[in-house]
Every structure is written in structure tokens, then in C-alpha cells.
Design an enzyme around this catalytic site. Structure first.
Site, mmCIF file in Angstrom:
data_model
loop_
_atom_site.group_PDB
_atom_site.id
_atom_site.type_symbol
_atom_site.label_atom_id
_atom_site.label_comp_id
_atom_site.label_asym_id
_atom_site.label_seq_id
_atom_site.Cartn_x
_atom_site.Cartn_y
_atom_site.Cartn_z
ATOM 1 N N HIS A 26 68.989 107.202 120.459
ATOM 2 C CA HIS A 26 68.998 108.398 121.320
ATOM 3 C C HIS A 26 69.731 108.140 122.635
ATOM 4 O O HIS A 26 69.354 108.667 123.691
ATOM 5 C CB HIS A 26 67.571 108.845 121.646
ATOM 6 C CG HIS A 26 66.792 109.330 120.460
ATOM 7 N ND1 HIS A 26 67.329 110.115 119.468
ATOM 8 C CD2 HIS A 26 65.496 109.154 120.116
ATOM 9 C CE1 HIS A 26 66.395 110.406 118.565
ATOM 10 N NE2 HIS A 26 65.282 109.815 118.927
ATOM 11 N N LEU A 58 73.252 109.873 113.311
ATOM 12 C CA LEU A 58 73.158 110.910 114.322
ATOM 13 C C LEU A 58 71.737 111.449 114.270
ATOM 14 O O LEU A 58 71.148 111.564 113.186
ATOM 15 C CB LEU A 58 74.156 112.048 114.047
ATOM 16 C CG LEU A 58 75.649 111.723 114.182
ATOM 17 C CD1 LEU A 58 76.479 112.951 113.838
ATOM 18 C CD2 LEU A 58 75.982 111.245 115.591
ATOM 19 N N ASP A 59 71.194 111.808 115.424
ATOM 20 C CA ASP A 59 69.843 112.365 115.450
ATOM 21 C C ASP A 59 69.772 113.605 114.561
ATOM 22 O O ASP A 59 70.784 114.279 114.321
ATOM 23 C CB ASP A 59 69.459 112.760 116.874
ATOM 24 C CG ASP A 59 69.418 111.567 117.815
ATOM 25 O OD1 ASP A 59 69.358 110.426 117.310
ATOM 26 O OD2 ASP A 59 69.468 111.784 119.041
ATOM 27 N N LYS A 60 68.582 113.928 114.136
ATOM 28 C CA LYS A 60 68.380 115.074 113.244
ATOM 29 C C LYS A 60 68.962 116.353 113.829
ATOM 30 O O LYS A 60 69.585 117.156 113.118
ATOM 31 C CB LYS A 60 66.886 115.260 112.953
ATOM 32 C CG LYS A 60 66.572 116.422 112.037
ATOM 33 C CD LYS A 60 65.078 116.538 111.779
ATOM 34 C CE LYS A 60 64.754 117.753 110.921
ATOM 35 N NZ LYS A 60 63.305 117.897 110.669
#
Length: 253
Positions: free
Chosen positions: A201, A110-112
Site C-alpha cells: 500500500h 495492485l490493491d483490490k
């Protein structure tokens, strides 16, 4: 899960894998009489045992052996989905030492700045099954989007969206949950989106492709796994028997 009673391993390997010390440390413990197998003191740490069926004690503690660990994490924003990083805090920094000895890793990422469901395990085969592009494992997200998401967006997402690099996504299911007018008159949309792949993303890029911006993103499910909403952000738990069965890892218990 590996079937019980079908494999033997060196005693020191079993104990070191469970975090009870290095081979050298376990050799000393064996010599001191601290290791007992099936009621008998064992001073040879190289003895082969069946960790699933033999009773193994060390320092008076009976061990419950397992090869794999499966953890559901409610990933917080600001933490990266990696096993190590010299600058950033990782999801492994959230785990207790008793789980770190299994050397778990995040299944996918998962993105930051994204929160939500993240599976951590040391089962490489399962990770491959869940991440393989050929499997098209569904992943569902909740998001807040700047702008008015409308029926045309739903139709575009259902056909597939062309990303900035020319890639056309697989058809996805977009649901508009609410439209909220802001104090400045602008509109924000609360949506639920299910995709069937995992490009870099991807959710953010899909909305960018239709001229909108994701400002909040949370994954709520992956395959049969659904985020336990009772898990506070940053907390985790082991998967239940039902959840393990859902991902094809039914226990023998």
C-alpha cells in the site's frame, strides 16, 4: 526467450504444455494417427522433438509453440492480484483458457481497489528482475488525493517519506497535475507519482504520512511498460515485440 533449435522435448510434454490434453489423452490421439511431425504420423508420444523448428500438427492444426506468455492487463478495481482465492475474483478469472494453460501469474500486485497496468506471465526470471528490490524498477501512478497537494509535499517526497512503520521510502517524483475545488469548498488534487520500490500500500501510505488520503489510484507504467490506454478496464493483450524488447525478452521472429 529460449533460442530456437537448441532443445528437444517429449512430444506429449510439448502438446500438454500447450493445452492440447493430458498425457493419457495425447497417447490415445497418437495411437489414432492424429499427431503429425514434419509430415509423418507419429504414434509414439514420447518421441523427442524440437518444438521451435519441427512442424507439429494435431487433429490437422499446426501448433505455434512458445514457452512463455506475456500479457498486459488493464486491471479493474474489485479484482485481486492473485492466482486463486476462495472468496474473491482474481485477475486470472479475466483470462481466456488458451492463456490459462501457461499458468501465468501477476508480476507484483495492485490493491483490490486500484486499477491499471498489471503484467501477467509465467516467466519467473522476468518477474524476479522486475520485482527485485535491488533493481529499483520505477512504477508510475496517477491518483486523486483529498486535500491540497503542494510544493512542500513535492519536497518531502523527493527526500523520502517516513511511513507508519518507520520505514523511509526512496526519493520519488511527485507532480501536481490539477487542483479541483469541490462543491463543498474542499480541494482534491490530481497527481502523478513515480516510486522506485513496491512496499505494501505504498502510495496510499505515503500520502497518509503527509496528512492526505488517496481516493483513486491507477498504475500507468512499470519499468519500460506503459499501460495501453486503448485497453478498456478488464481487457488485456499480449505484449508487442517492442514491449518485449524493452523488458529484455526480444523475440526471434
Amino acid at each position: 526467450m529460449r533460442a530456437k533449435g537448441k532443445t528437444t522435448q517429449r512430444l506429449d510434454k510439448v502438446l500438454s504444455n500447450m493445452g492440447f490434453g493430458s498425457r493419457a489423452e495425447l497417447k490415445k490421439k497418437a495411437k489414432s494417427g492424429s499427431i503429425v511431425v514434419n509430415g509423418t504420423v507419429v504414434k509414439d508420444p514420447g518421441k523427442h522433438v524440437d518444438p521451435y523448428t519441427d512442424s507439429i500438427e494435431i487433429d490437422g492444426e499446426t501448433i505455434a509453440y512458445r514457452e512463455f506468455v506475456y500479457l498486459m492487463l488493464h486491471k479493474p478495481p474489485g479484482v485481486i492480484s492473485a492466482t486463486e482465492d476462495v472468496r474473491e475474483r482474481t485477475v486470472l478469472d479475466l483470462l481466456d483458457e488458451k492463456y490459462l494453460v501457461f499458468e501465468p501469474f501477476p508480476v507484483g500486485r495492485l490493491d483490490k481497489d486500484t486499477e491499471g497496468l498489471l503484467l501477467l506471465t509465467n516467466d519467473g526470471k522476468l518477474a524476479h528482475e522486475l520485482l527485485s528490490p535491488r533493481k529499483h524498477v520505477p512504477k508510475t501512478y496517477q491518483a486523486i488525493v483529498e486535500g491540497r497537494v503542494d510544493e512542500e509535499d513535492i519536497r518531502q517526497f523527493s527526500r523520502g517519506v517516513t511511513l507508519d512503520d518507520g520505514y523511509v521510502t526512496l526519493p520519488s517524483e511527485l507532480v501536481i497535475d490539477a487542483l479541483e475545488e469541490q462543491g463543498d469548498g474542499s480541494i482534491r488534487s490530481r497527481i502523478t507519482l513515480t516510486i522506485h520500490e513496491g512496499k505494501f500500500h505504498q502510495v496510499k501510505r505515503m500520502f497518509e504520512a503527509v496528512g492526505k488520503k488517496v481516493i483513486y489510484l491507477k498504475r500507468i507504467s512499470m519499468g519500460t511498460l506503459r499501460l495501453d490506454e486503448s485497453l478498456e478496464i478488464g481487457s488485456y493483450r499480449e505484449l508487442t515485440k517492442a514491449e518485449l524488447a524493452g523488458i529484455g525478452r526480444a523475440t526471434d521472429e
